[in-house]
Design an enzyme around this catalytic site. Structure first.
Site, PDB file in Angstrom:
ATOM      1  N   VAL A 251     -11.649  30.837  11.244  1.00  9.20           N
ATOM      2  CA  VAL A 251     -12.138  30.667  12.603  1.00  9.20           C
ATOM      3  C   VAL A 251     -10.975  30.847  13.582  1.00  9.20           C
ATOM      4  CG1 VAL A 251     -13.271  29.115  14.237  1.00  9.20           C
ATOM      5  CG2 VAL A 251     -13.937  29.083  11.821  1.00  9.20           C
ATOM      6  N   LYS A 252     -11.096  31.840  14.450  1.00  6.80           N
ATOM      7  CA  LYS A 252     -10.055  32.099  15.451  1.00  6.80           C
ATOM      8  C   LYS A 252     -10.274  31.197  16.658  1.00  6.80           C
ATOM      9  CE  LYS A 252      -8.912  36.436  16.265  1.00  6.80           C
ATOM     10  NZ  LYS A 252      -9.059  37.897  16.529  1.00  6.80           N
TER      11      LYS A 252
END
Length: 219
Positions: free
Chosen positions: A85-86
């Site tokens: 997850v960025k």
């Protein structure tokens, strides 16, 4: 050094995966979704069917509070066992990173402008950090220096296992620069992967990079 294919095209992901030269994908699923009339979730599922390795999905830019990032991060993480997850490098982003990482979700904190910010991200539980490198088509010297600074500061904290991602490296020579500076992963467009497999950088005379390079691409 490991490589992620950085693309907004499903066909490029398929080609690179068939070549066996990537360990993961970093992409803008919302862009693919917009062009193909699909949802981000549908796009990420499609990518997950192609690639076994890490896949990077980002929280929307409009999600600026920690609670929203946590909620969306959990939804993104459900889409693939190796999902990353960025999350943006903000106070709220670090709050979200701390919660998500405590749940076993891998986070990549992006748009890092200093070694100190990278250390804060690592302490919040980030599995990856992405320093800001400057122009996407011609990585700046300050960007390379930033990777080196982050690598140096992490060397003082052996308990930190965070990996440094050199994002959007669009030139084979700069892949070498990033490897020498201490990046663990380079995200590169498919056309650069093609160049690298056809024209190994043996004339650069960089022993460490060559060993890693040959390990991935062969002689």
């Amino acid at each position: 050094m490991k490589f992620f294919v950085d693309t907004a095209k499903i066909e490029d992901i398929k080609k690179a995966n068939d070549m066996g030269v990537i360990c993961g994908v970093t992409t803008n699923p919302s862009l693919i979704a917009k062009e193909g009339g699909k949802s981000q979730e549908e796009v990420l599922k499609e990518i997950a069917e192609i690639v076994d390795g890490p896949i990077s999905g980002e929280v929307k830019a409009t999600t600026v509070d920690a609670e929203g990032m946590i909620k969306e991060g959990r939804e993104i993480a459900k889409l693939h066992k190796n999902m990353i997850v960025k999350i943006p490098m903000t106070v709220e982003g670090l709050k979200a990173t701390k919660v998500l990482s405590s749940e076993g979700i891998k986070c990549n904190v992006t748009l890092i402008f200093s070694a100190n910010q990278a250390l804060l991200a690592a302490r919040a539980g980030a599995a990856y950090v992405s320093p800001f490198l400057g122009r996407l088509d011609d990585i700046s010297t300050p960007g390379i220096d930033l990777i080196q600074s982050i690598a140096d500061i992490f060397a003082n904290y052996p308990e930190i296992k965070t990996e440094i991602i050199a994002a959007s490296v669009r030139n084979p020579i700069h892949v070498t620069d990033c490897a020498l500076a201490g990046a663990d992963i380079a995200t590169v467009p498919y056309n650069v992967i093609e160049q690298m497999t056809k024209h190994p950088l043996t004339d650069q005379g960089i022993e460490k990079f060559q060993k890693d390079y040959i390990a991935v691409f062969g002689e």
